[in-house]
Write a protein that holds these residues in place. Structure first.
Motif: not given
Lengths: 502, 166
Positions: A207-228
């Motif tokens: 679970v933490p591996i999958t959540l990190g690989l898919y969830g957190l990495s995607e959130l980092f991408h959303v934070v980078a774009s910050n487009n709403g």
């Protein structure tokens, strides 16, 4: 008759108030996460999986199946309204579904997709019930060599089909399998690669591996774009009724899509993209009167693929329920949920835990009805969800990921794994590595190792056991085809082109 | 989420990043291979605790070397690398995540989550007022769902335990 009795037993489990609640909650939460750009089906499942662990196995699995379905439905909603595919299977829907919506028929498109998904779900659940029983009977004849080869076949097929670089995929699969070896050895109980630390002896949880690989990495991408989030037009309930002509064009495509999706879902590999494109291709090929409409809002162009997408999601569960071998990362996560609950998937699952299998099958039917009954009237709310400020959602999703992972084992180590794999996943995705083989590697790694070592014990180290037994011989041949098949096809094509030009 | 607007990567930069990453992964594979060779291989060969890890490690290193040498740049799902402000945002959010994990045992779930949400909301351009609202209401909602609803034991932190005597 026996099947009917088992199915009725499944409905008795699924209709318990707590399980109905789990199916409804899963469908709602899944739809919400599917609607929001930023999280795919796998990310949504990974984020919510730690919460399901706090329920019984069957309730947790029912909730996870609801999330799976709901996220796919939410994905097609954004595909139609915003031309943003929620997940791979909705890519085709962005072509004709979005064009159909632009004609002012967004509501009707959503209704056709929802009803199509319901019909496809119904057809494939019946098929799933039949196939799981038959395959589980066959699987009882399987022994270690067959399970070893099945795990290998699942991995090799995913490596070949997913992404665009089999060599990189293979590297990811092997790293996933290696990660699974850290900690306590499943065969002898010895510890390895722990460097004498208790933390590493716990191993890496899925679970933490999958959540990190898919969830957190995607959130980092959303934070980078910050487009709403993008804005969609309002959809009114009265605009959702399709015309008679639209219905008459949609339903045959839905039936065909269901059949195509179900059959493709039974095969190893991530089938949703293949099934939706196959359905689109078939609809376009057999279209006579409305052929020119494809690409410009043909009803068949999204009704068929959406049905295929739903059917494939259901039939992909056949291998995992009957054999205990997952062929896709989404299903691998469901398998992980079973293992976390202490249930060992495999051919004996059906006989040892019939309540789990039949309860899950029946709940999928209830989940389909829940999606139909709840999501259409709530479509206005789903669209309004996109207006929630991004600052509120981002922090919330981060925080719920942390708390969810921590509460699973009360382990700070799991939080470190989550953040570490979030960073690693963001880098690997940025460079173009596909992460699905890594997740599958973690799941099939222990199955592969245990069955291979048992096989070598059985045969005294003689590898010919993989080709001398009829079933394992066939599976070995399929593994060879999975490795060499695409290269041979490419060579034949090249020769054919050369011959044509000569 | 499939990004419909994903673009091809900046090929020379991606190729460089790809080669470096493949090289690091291959080096990690060599370390794993060394460690697995220290374990028993079993009799008959392949049945020991180190046999399958060794097999995986050999394949890992072989594919790692192949991918590093070939170094084919592929279209990334996420588009080009974040630069400038975007890169700073990612770095800042990663630091916040690390701070969350480090401070959780001491500050506990409420204070850590509140501080994390406040700073995360500010990062996403929320006003101080909105950020404070999110930072206060969300931990309460988590407490209601996890502690009251699911009866899960949350980490209240050594500070909270010292102040309120457990």
């Amino acid at each position: 008759m026996d099947l009917l009795a088992q199915m009725l037993g499944g409905f008795a489990v699924a209709l318990q108030p707590v399980n109905i609640g789990a199916a409804l909650l899963g469908a709602l939460v899944g739809t919400a996460t599917g609607v929001l750009p930023g999280l795919g089906v796998l990310g949504a499942m990974a984020i919510l999986m730690p919460i399901t662990v706090h329920f019984s196995a069957v309730t947790g699995l029912i909730m996870l199946a609801g999330i799976y379905y709901g996220a796919m439905y939410g994905g097609s909603t954004t595909a139609i309204l915003l031309r943003i595919p929620g997940e791979g299977g909705s890519i085709v829907t962005t072509i004709d579904g979005y064009e159909f919506a632009r004609k002012g028929r967004a509501g009707a498109a959503l209704m056709i997709c929802a009803v199509g998904s319901f019909i496809a779900g119904t057809i494939s659940i019946i098929g799933l019930s039949l196939f799981t029983t038959v395959l589980a009977d066959v699987a009882l004849r399987f022994s270690s060599p067959e399970f070893c080869l099945l795990a290998l076949l699942g991995g090799l097929t995913l490596v070949r089909i997913t992404g665009n670089d089999p060599a990189r995929n293979m590297l990811m699969l092997l790293i996933g399998m290696a990660l699974a070896t850290i900690g306590v050895d499943a065969v002898g109980g010895d510890t390895r690669f722990t460097f004498d630390t208790n933390t590493l002896a716990l191993g890496f949880d899925l679970v933490p591996i999958t959540l990190g690989l898919y969830g957190l990495s995607e959130l980092f991408h959303v934070v980078a774009s910050n487009n709403g989030f993008p804005r969609a037009d309002r959809v009114r309930l009265r605009d959702m009724i399709p015309t008679r002509v639209e219905w008459s064009r949609a339903w045959p495509a839905i039936v065909r899509g269901s059949g195509i999706g179900f059959l493709i879902g039974l095969l190893p590999g991530p089938g949703s993209l293949t099934a939706t494109f196959a359905s689109y291709g078939v609809e376009k090929a057999i279209a006579r009167k409305y052929r020119d409409e494809f690409g410009r809002g043909a009803v068949e162009g999204f009704a068929g693929p959406e049905a295929a997408n739903n059917a494939v999601a259901t039939s992909a569960l056949v291998p995992v329920l009957a054999l205990g071998i997952p062929f896709t990362p989404n299903v691998a996560l469901m398998l992980g949920a079973l293992i976390v609950q202490g249930i060992q998937p495999g051919p004996l699952l059906l006989s040892q835990h019939p309540d789990v299998v039949w309860g899950l099958l029946a709940s999928m039917y209830i989940g389909n009805i829940a999606l139909l009954a709840l999501n259409l009237p709530l479509v206005g709310i789903w669209v309004r969800l996109l207006r929630v400020p991004q600052y509120a959602l981002i922090g919330f999703i981060f925080a719920i990921s942390f708390i969810g992972v921590y509460t699973m084992r009360s382990s700070y180590w799991d939080l470190c794994v989550l953040v570490g794999f979030g960073a690693v996943g963001a880098i690997l995705r940025q460079i173009g590595f596909d992460l699905a083989p890594l997740v599958l590697g973690i799941v099939i790694g222990p199955i592969f190792e245990k069955s291979l070592r048992e096989t070598l014990f059985l045969s005294g180290g003689d590898l010919s056991i993989f080709v001398t037994r009829p079933i394992s011989g066939t599976l070995s041949a399929l593994c060879v085809v999975a490795v060499l098949g695409p290269a041979i096809i490419a060579m034949v094509r090249r020769n054919a082109i050369r011959a044509k030009h000569a | 989420m499939v990004d419909a607007t994903a673009t091809d990567v900046d090929v020379p930069a991606a190729a460089k990043g790809s080669r470096l990453t493949s090289l690091i992964l291959t080096a990690a594979g060599l370390g794993y291979l060394y460690q697995s060779m220290q374990l028993p291989m079993g009799d008959p060969l392949g049945t020991g605790v180190g046999a399958i890890p060794a097999l995986i490690a050999v394949c890992w290193v072989a594919f790692g070397i192949y991918v590093t040498i070939r170094n084919r740049p592929v279209a990334a799902e996420l588009g080009p690398w974040p630069r400038g402000t975007a890169a700073l945002r990612v770095g800042y959010s990663l630091l916040l995540c690390i701070a969350f994990v480090v401070t959780l045992p001491f500050l506990g779930i409420f204070l850590t989550t509140a501080a994390f949400l406040l700073l995360m909301a500010r990062l996403a351009d929320a006003t101080w007022k909105n950020a404070c609202v999110v930072a206060v209401t969300t931990p309460i909602a988590f407490w209601v769902v996890f502690a009251l609803g699911l009866k899960v034991s949350l980490p209240y932190g050594s500070l909270f335990t010292t102040m309120f005597g457990g």
